[in-house]
Motif scaffolding. Structure first.
Motif, PDB file in Angstrom:
ATOM      1  N   UNK A 149     -14.863  26.612  25.987  1.00 33.87           N
ATOM      2  CA  UNK A 149     -14.343  26.813  24.641  1.00 33.87           C
ATOM      3  C   UNK A 149     -13.630  25.539  24.210  1.00 33.87           C
ATOM      4  N   UNK A 150     -13.944  25.086  23.009  1.00 32.37           N
ATOM      5  CA  UNK A 150     -13.218  23.968  22.415  1.00 32.37           C
ATOM      6  C   UNK A 150     -12.320  24.517  21.323  1.00 32.37           C
ATOM      7  N   UNK A 151     -11.057  24.194  21.396  1.00 36.35           N
ATOM      8  CA  UNK A 151     -10.121  24.488  20.324  1.00 36.35           C
ATOM      9  C   UNK A 151      -9.852  23.145  19.657  1.00 36.35           C
ATOM     10  N   UNK A 152     -10.319  22.999  18.423  1.00 38.03           N
ATOM     11  CA  UNK A 152     -10.199  21.741  17.706  1.00 38.03           C
ATOM     12  C   UNK A 152      -9.123  21.804  16.643  1.00 38.03           C
ATOM     13  N   UNK A 153      -8.366  20.732  16.532  1.00 35.50           N
ATOM     14  CA  UNK A 153      -7.330  20.609  15.504  1.00 35.50           C
ATOM     15  C   UNK A 153      -7.749  19.467  14.584  1.00 35.50           C
ATOM     16  N   UNK A 154      -7.935  19.782  13.319  1.00 43.65           N
ATOM     17  CA  UNK A 154      -8.349  18.766  12.355  1.00 43.65           C
ATOM     18  C   UNK A 154      -7.247  17.731  12.177  1.00 43.65           C
ATOM     19  N   UNK A 155      -7.604  16.470  12.393  1.00 42.81           N
ATOM     20  CA  UNK A 155      -6.648  15.386  12.247  1.00 42.81           C
ATOM     21  C   UNK A 155      -6.541  14.907  10.811  1.00 42.81           C
ATOM     22  N   UNK A 156      -5.536  14.094  10.555  1.00 38.46           N
ATOM     23  CA  UNK A 156      -5.335  13.541   9.217  1.00 38.46           C
ATOM     24  C   UNK A 156      -5.598  12.042   9.204  1.00 38.46           C
ATOM     25  N   UNK A 157      -5.136  11.339  10.231  1.00 39.91           N
ATOM     26  CA  UNK A 157      -5.258   9.890  10.283  1.00 39.91           C
ATOM     27  C   UNK A 157      -5.491   9.492  11.737  1.00 39.91           C
ATOM     28  N   UNK A 158      -6.614   8.863  11.993  1.00 36.82           N
ATOM     29  CA  UNK A 158      -6.978   8.511  13.362  1.00 36.82           C
ATOM     30  C   UNK A 158      -6.690   7.047  13.684  1.00 36.82           C
ATOM     31  N   UNK A 159      -5.886   6.393  12.872  1.00 37.20           N
ATOM     32  CA  UNK A 159      -5.528   5.002  13.127  1.00 37.20           C
ATOM     33  C   UNK A 159      -4.680   4.912  14.383  1.00 37.20           C
ATOM     34  N   UNK A 160      -4.852   3.848  15.177  1.00 36.76           N
ATOM     35  CA  UNK A 160      -4.034   3.688  16.379  1.00 36.76           C
ATOM     36  C   UNK A 160      -2.542   3.663  16.030  1.00 36.76           C
ATOM     37  N   UNK A 161      -1.759   4.370  16.817  1.00 41.72           N
ATOM     38  CA  UNK A 161      -0.313   4.379  16.659  1.00 41.72           C
ATOM     39  C   UNK A 161       0.206   5.333  15.604  1.00 41.72           C
ATOM     40  N   UNK A 162      -0.682   6.058  14.946  1.00 39.57           N
ATOM     41  CA  UNK A 162      -0.263   6.993  13.908  1.00 39.57           C
ATOM     42  C   UNK A 162       0.227   8.277  14.548  1.00 39.57           C
ATOM     43  N   UNK A 163       1.364   8.764  14.117  1.00 38.68           N
ATOM     44  CA  UNK A 163       1.901  10.021  14.633  1.00 38.68           C
ATOM     45  C   UNK A 163       1.274  11.215  13.938  1.00 38.68           C
ATOM     46  N   UNK A 164       1.764  12.387  14.287  1.00 34.16           N
ATOM     47  CA  UNK A 164       1.248  13.615  13.691  1.00 34.16           C
ATOM     48  C   UNK A 164       1.875  13.852  12.322  1.00 34.16           C
ATOM     49  N   UNK A 165       1.049  14.256  11.374  1.00 29.39           N
ATOM     50  CA  UNK A 165       1.579  14.694  10.083  1.00 29.39           C
ATOM     51  C   UNK A 165       2.147  16.098  10.275  1.00 29.39           C
ATOM     52  N   UNK A 166       2.987  16.573   9.374  1.00 28.64           N
ATOM     53  CA  UNK A 166       3.500  17.940   9.504  1.00 28.64           C
ATOM     54  C   UNK A 166       2.391  18.995   9.576  1.00 28.64           C
ATOM     55  N   UNK A 167       1.320  18.817   8.802  1.00 29.06           N
ATOM     56  CA  UNK A 167       0.216  19.787   8.831  1.00 29.06           C
ATOM     57  C   UNK A 167      -0.470  19.807  10.193  1.00 29.06           C
ATOM     58  N   UNK A 168      -0.669  18.632  10.775  1.00 25.58           N
ATOM     59  CA  UNK A 168      -1.304  18.566  12.088  1.00 25.58           C
ATOM     60  C   UNK A 168      -0.367  19.115  13.160  1.00 25.58           C
ATOM     61  N   UNK A 169       0.922  18.831  13.068  1.00 25.14           N
ATOM     62  CA  UNK A 169       1.886  19.388  14.024  1.00 25.14           C
ATOM     63  C   UNK A 169       1.856  20.913  13.974  1.00 25.14           C
ATOM     64  N   UNK A 170       1.746  21.485  12.775  1.00 26.65           N
ATOM     65  CA  UNK A 170       1.626  22.940  12.655  1.00 26.65           C
ATOM     66  C   UNK A 170       0.331  23.413  13.289  1.00 26.65           C
ATOM     67  N   UNK A 171      -0.719  22.618  13.152  1.00 26.50           N
ATOM     68  CA  UNK A 171      -1.993  22.952  13.792  1.00 26.50           C
ATOM     69  C   UNK A 171      -1.890  22.959  15.303  1.00 26.50           C
ATOM     70  N   UNK A 172      -1.088  22.064  15.858  1.00 30.61           N
ATOM     71  CA  UNK A 172      -0.890  22.036  17.313  1.00 30.61           C
ATOM     72  C   UNK A 172      -0.269  23.349  17.778  1.00 30.61           C
ATOM     73  N   UNK A 173       0.716  23.827  17.049  1.00 32.38           N
ATOM     74  CA  UNK A 173       1.348  25.108  17.410  1.00 32.38           C
ATOM     75  C   UNK A 173       0.341  26.250  17.308  1.00 32.38           C
ATOM     76  N   UNK A 174      -0.483  26.235  16.269  1.00 31.19           N
ATOM     77  CA  UNK A 174      -1.508  27.274  16.111  1.00 31.19           C
ATOM     78  C   UNK A 174      -2.557  27.177  17.218  1.00 31.19           C
TER      79      UNK A 174
END
Length: 96
Positions: free
Chosen positions: A58-83
């Motif tokens: 099973x793959x659980x995928x979280x849609x990213x916002x910015x895949x640039x090196x060194x970019x942190x998580x946006x609030x939406x992606x951080x919420x996705x991590x919790x989900x």
């Protein structure tokens, strides 16, 4: 086996999706999107071709916002991590 990874499908950032990789091909990453050299979809396809795919994958995928090196998580992606973490716990409880 449960794999958690970032996805880049055009869905809103933080969207969590579940894929049954043992039964269906994974969507391919856009060209040049993977820093791994061999993307997850290709690795699963290779394992399938070699008869080495786990019976349950099973793959659980979280849609990213910015895949640039060194970019942190946006609030939406951080919420996705919790989900996604909740989804993984559900998969484990269901016998994944």
């Amino acid at each position: 086996m449960i794999v958690v990874d970032a996805t880049c499908s055009g869905a809103p950032p933080g969207t969590v999706r579940r894929f049954d990789a043992a039964r269906e091909p994974l969507p391919a990453a856009p060209p040049g999107a993977s820093t791994h050299g061999l993307g997850l979809a290709e690795a699963v396809g290779l394992a399938r071709a070699l008869g080495r795919l786990p019976a349950r994958l099973v793959l659980v995928g979280i849609e990213g916002a910015d895949f640039s090196p060194g970019t942190g998580l946006t609030p939406a992606v951080a919420a996705g991590v919790a989900a996604a973490a909740r989804r993984v716990r559900e998969e484990i409880a269901a016998g994944a």
